[in-house]
Design an enzyme around this catalytic site. Structure first.
Site, PDB file in Angstrom:
ATOM      1  N   ARG A  12       5.033  39.014  36.938  1.00  0.00           N
ATOM      2  CA  ARG A  12       4.661  37.909  37.837  1.00  0.00           C
ATOM      3  C   ARG A  12       3.693  38.392  38.904  1.00  0.00           C
ATOM      4  O   ARG A  12       3.434  39.593  39.009  1.00  0.00           O
ATOM      5  CB  ARG A  12       5.893  37.267  38.473  1.00  0.00           C
ATOM      6  CG  ARG A  12       6.800  38.210  39.202  1.00  0.00           C
ATOM      7  CD  ARG A  12       8.216  37.655  39.290  1.00  0.00           C
ATOM      8  NE  ARG A  12       9.056  38.502  40.122  1.00  0.00           N
ATOM      9  CZ  ARG A  12       9.364  38.228  41.386  1.00  0.00           C
ATOM     10  NH1 ARG A  12       8.891  37.146  41.975  1.00  0.00           N
ATOM     11  NH2 ARG A  12      10.138  39.043  42.075  1.00  0.00           N
ATOM     12  N   GLY A 143       6.097  44.887  62.051  1.00  0.00           N
ATOM     13  CA  GLY A 143       7.264  44.513  61.245  1.00  0.00           C
ATOM     14  C   GLY A 143       7.322  45.170  59.884  1.00  0.00           C
ATOM     15  O   GLY A 143       8.111  44.766  59.029  1.00  0.00           O
ATOM     16  N   TYR A 147       7.093  49.531  54.766  1.00  0.00           N
ATOM     17  CA  TYR A 147       6.078  49.158  53.761  1.00  0.00           C
ATOM     18  C   TYR A 147       4.739  49.851  54.051  1.00  0.00           C
ATOM     19  O   TYR A 147       4.087  50.380  53.144  1.00  0.00           O
ATOM     20  CB  TYR A 147       5.925  47.636  53.794  1.00  0.00           C
ATOM     21  CG  TYR A 147       5.041  47.036  52.733  1.00  0.00           C
ATOM     22  CD1 TYR A 147       5.553  46.674  51.487  1.00  0.00           C
ATOM     23  CD2 TYR A 147       3.685  46.784  52.978  1.00  0.00           C
ATOM     24  CE1 TYR A 147       4.741  46.085  50.518  1.00  0.00           C
ATOM     25  CE2 TYR A 147       2.871  46.199  52.016  1.00  0.00           C
ATOM     26  CZ  TYR A 147       3.410  45.852  50.797  1.00  0.00           C
ATOM     27  OH  TYR A 147       2.596  45.264  49.843  1.00  0.00           O
ATOM     28  N   LYS A 151       2.928  52.391  51.505  1.00  0.00           N
ATOM     29  CA  LYS A 151       1.592  52.086  50.975  1.00  0.00           C
ATOM     30  C   LYS A 151       0.572  53.122  51.423  1.00  0.00           C
ATOM     31  O   LYS A 151      -0.312  53.510  50.665  1.00  0.00           O
ATOM     32  CB  LYS A 151       1.167  50.669  51.398  1.00  0.00           C
ATOM     33  CG  LYS A 151       1.996  49.571  50.741  1.00  0.00           C
ATOM     34  CD  LYS A 151       1.783  49.547  49.220  1.00  0.00           C
ATOM     35  CE  LYS A 151       2.456  48.366  48.560  1.00  0.00           C
ATOM     36  NZ  LYS A 151       2.215  48.305  47.102  1.00  0.00           N
TER      37      LYS A 151
HETATM   38  N1  CAA Z   1       1.583  41.833  67.024  1.00  0.00           N
HETATM   39  C1  CAA Z   1       2.219  41.835  68.197  1.00  0.00           C
HETATM   40  N2  CAA Z   1       3.331  41.153  68.447  1.00  0.00           N
HETATM   41  C2  CAA Z   1       3.817  40.421  67.445  1.00  0.00           C
HETATM   42  C3  CAA Z   1       3.216  40.382  66.167  1.00  0.00           C
HETATM   43  C4  CAA Z   1       2.039  41.107  65.995  1.00  0.00           C
HETATM   44  N3  CAA Z   1       1.386  41.116  64.821  1.00  0.00           N
HETATM   45  N4  CAA Z   1       3.944  39.577  65.387  1.00  0.00           N
HETATM   46  C5  CAA Z   1       4.975  39.141  66.119  1.00  0.00           C
HETATM   47  N5  CAA Z   1       4.882  39.649  67.364  1.00  0.00           N
HETATM   48  C6  CAA Z   1       5.800  39.398  68.480  1.00  0.00           C
HETATM   49  C7  CAA Z   1       6.008  37.921  68.681  1.00  0.00           C
HETATM   50  O1  CAA Z   1       4.970  37.387  69.472  1.00  0.00           O
HETATM   51  C8  CAA Z   1       7.342  37.892  69.379  1.00  0.00           C
HETATM   52  O2  CAA Z   1       7.172  38.243  70.717  1.00  0.00           O
HETATM   53  P1  CAA Z   1       8.055  37.532  71.874  1.00  0.00           P
HETATM   54  O3  CAA Z   1       9.484  37.792  71.452  1.00  0.00           O
HETATM   55  O4  CAA Z   1       7.621  38.242  73.097  1.00  0.00           O
HETATM   56  O5  CAA Z   1       7.676  36.095  71.781  1.00  0.00           O
HETATM   57  C9  CAA Z   1       8.104  39.040  68.743  1.00  0.00           C
HETATM   58  O6  CAA Z   1       7.094  39.891  68.170  1.00  0.00           O
HETATM   59  C10 CAA Z   1       9.037  38.596  67.649  1.00  0.00           C
HETATM   60  O7  CAA Z   1       8.279  37.917  66.625  1.00  0.00           O
HETATM   61  P2  CAA Z   1       9.004  37.071  65.500  1.00  0.00           P
HETATM   62  O8  CAA Z   1       9.561  35.810  66.091  1.00  0.00           O
HETATM   63  O9  CAA Z   1       8.099  36.913  64.316  1.00  0.00           O
HETATM   64  O10 CAA Z   1      10.236  38.049  65.185  1.00  0.00           O
HETATM   65  P3  CAA Z   1      11.219  38.097  64.013  1.00  0.00           P
HETATM   66  O11 CAA Z   1      12.165  39.206  64.320  1.00  0.00           O
HETATM   67  O12 CAA Z   1      11.751  36.760  63.665  1.00  0.00           O
HETATM   68  O13 CAA Z   1      10.293  38.524  62.772  1.00  0.00           O
HETATM   69  C11 CAA Z   1       8.870  39.884  61.476  1.00  0.00           C
HETATM   70  C12 CAA Z   1       9.603  39.727  62.807  1.00  0.00           C
HETATM   71  C13 CAA Z   1       9.904  39.932  60.325  1.00  0.00           C
HETATM   72  C14 CAA Z   1       8.108  41.159  61.495  1.00  0.00           C
HETATM   73  C15 CAA Z   1       7.951  38.653  61.271  1.00  0.00           C
HETATM   74  O14 CAA Z   1       7.060  38.576  62.346  1.00  0.00           O
HETATM   75  C16 CAA Z   1       7.161  38.775  59.987  1.00  0.00           C
HETATM   76  O15 CAA Z   1       7.636  38.498  58.908  1.00  0.00           O
HETATM   77  N6  CAA Z   1       5.878  39.177  60.085  1.00  0.00           N
HETATM   78  C17 CAA Z   1       4.992  39.302  58.947  1.00  0.00           C
HETATM   79  C18 CAA Z   1       4.960  40.696  58.463  1.00  0.00           C
HETATM   80  C19 CAA Z   1       3.935  40.761  57.358  1.00  0.00           C
HETATM   81  O16 CAA Z   1       2.749  40.510  57.537  1.00  0.00           O
HETATM   82  N7  CAA Z   1       4.383  41.100  56.151  1.00  0.00           N
HETATM   83  C20 CAA Z   1       3.479  41.145  55.046  1.00  0.00           C
HETATM   84  C21 CAA Z   1       4.223  40.710  53.831  1.00  0.00           C
HETATM   85  S1  CAA Z   1       3.108  40.514  52.455  1.00  0.00           S
HETATM   86  C22 CAA Z   1       2.681  42.042  52.063  1.00  0.00           C
HETATM   87  O17 CAA Z   1       3.175  43.015  52.557  1.00  0.00           O
HETATM   88  C23 CAA Z   1       1.657  42.160  50.984  1.00  0.00           C
HETATM   89  C24 CAA Z   1       0.527  43.022  51.405  1.00  0.00           C
HETATM   90  O18 CAA Z   1       0.421  44.152  50.943  1.00  0.00           O
HETATM   91  C25 CAA Z   1      -0.485  42.476  52.303  1.00  0.00           C
END
Ligand code: CAA
Length: 240
Positions: A12, A143, A147, A151
């Site tokens: 997939r 976050g 990973y 990578k």
């Molecule tokens: N930079 C700085 N601060 C950030 C941020 C960033 N990029 N993202 C979130 N924050 C901050 C938020 O503003 C928030 O701050 P406050 O509490 O002061 O408001 C705090 O961090 C918490 O953010 P969340 O509400 O999102 O926190 P959470 O605990 O619910 O989730 C997380 C955290 C799981 C990391 C979530 O933000 C997330 O899933 N992020 C995406 C991560 C990502 O891009 N993963 C890629 C997956 S796909 C992949 O990996 C394929 C590939 O190869 C590209």
């Protein structure tokens, strides 16, 4: 005789697109998968490509799985290390298990597959290994310490093994995809994903087949002079 390729996590998402692209290029393709039986069955019915189940993070299972493929299909000429998982969370919340599982599967999987297939490629003086890295291994991502580390490790692994394979006709390269419209990216919270997409100059997520084209190029006969390279396919999100 057609080359034989194995694509891990091949039933997939990006893996499936890679299987189809290689098949289109006349390669005999086999997919490996880790868990989703239903998707694997549907994949084989749709494509005619056999799917073999094992956990690439398990060393012994990988050696045994590749041996079975070699007996049933033929010597493996091309390995695409695509299998990968996410266990996102800030370091504060990340458990040791979330760390360990991502390193074991995403990075350990590349080692295990290379241990199973590289020695025979070296002996036959022809081989292609393509490792799927990530923009997040190049640039880091909030976050994703697990990973991003795995990578980033894949990118280092690629350059080291490329040096070992070069004089034996075995090329080792990486692709660093950006955000692609797969189940993995769909799991990112909508508000977070919107912010990410707004930073992609091309203005959209990538498509799996756009990654697969790059893999097919690296696996081709005339890809022989490309080794140790990383091809970024990310819509311009990260340039360096
Ligand atoms: N930079 C700085 N601060 C950030 C941020 C960033 N990029 N993202 C979130 N924050 C901050 C938020 O503003 C928030 O701050 P406050 O509490 O002061 O408001 C705090 O961090 C918490 O953010 P969340 O509400 O999102 O926190 P959470 O605990 O619910 O989730 C997380 C955290 C799981 C990391 C979530 O933000 C997330 O899933 N992020 C995406 C991560 C990502 O891009 N993963 C890629 C997956 S796909 C992949 O990996 C394929 C590939 O190869 C590209």
């Amino acid at each position: 005789m057609a080359r034989v390729a194995i694509v891990t996590g091949g039933t997939r998402g990006i893996g499936k697109a890679i299987c189809l692209a290689l098949q289109e290029d006349g390669v005999t393709v086999v997919a490996n998968y880790g868990g989703n039986e239903e998707k694997a069955k549907a994949f084989t019915e749709e494509t005619g490509i056999p799917a073999y189940k094992w956990d690439v993070g398990d060393h012994q299972a990988t050696l045994a799985g590749c041996e079975r493929v070699e007996q049933e299909v033929g010597p493996i000429d091309i390995v695409v290390n695509n299998a990968g998982i996410t266990r996102d969370g800030t370091l504060q919340r990340m458990s040791f298990e979330d760390w360990d599982e991502v390193i074991r599967i995403n990075l350990g999987g590349c080692f295990n597959m290379a241990k199973a297939c590289f020695p025979a490629m070296r002996e036959r003086k022809w081989g292609r290994i393509v490792n799927i890295g990530s923009i997040n291994g190049q640039a880091g991502q909030y976050g994703q310490v697990n990973y991003a580390a795995a990578k980033s490790g894949i990118h280092g692994f690629t350059k080291a093994l490329a040096q070992e394979g070069a004089k034996y006709g075995v090329t080792v390269n990486a692709i660093a995809p950006g955000y692609i419209d797969t189940d993995m990216v769909a799991a990112v919270p909508e508000n977070v994903l919107q912010k990410i997409v707004s930073r992609i100059p091309i203005g959209r997520l990538g498509h799996a087949h756009e990654i697969a084209r790059g893999v097919a190029f690296l696996c081709a006969e005339d890809g022989a002079f490309v080794t140790g390279s990383t091809l970024s396919i990310n819509g311009g999100q990260h340039m360096y």
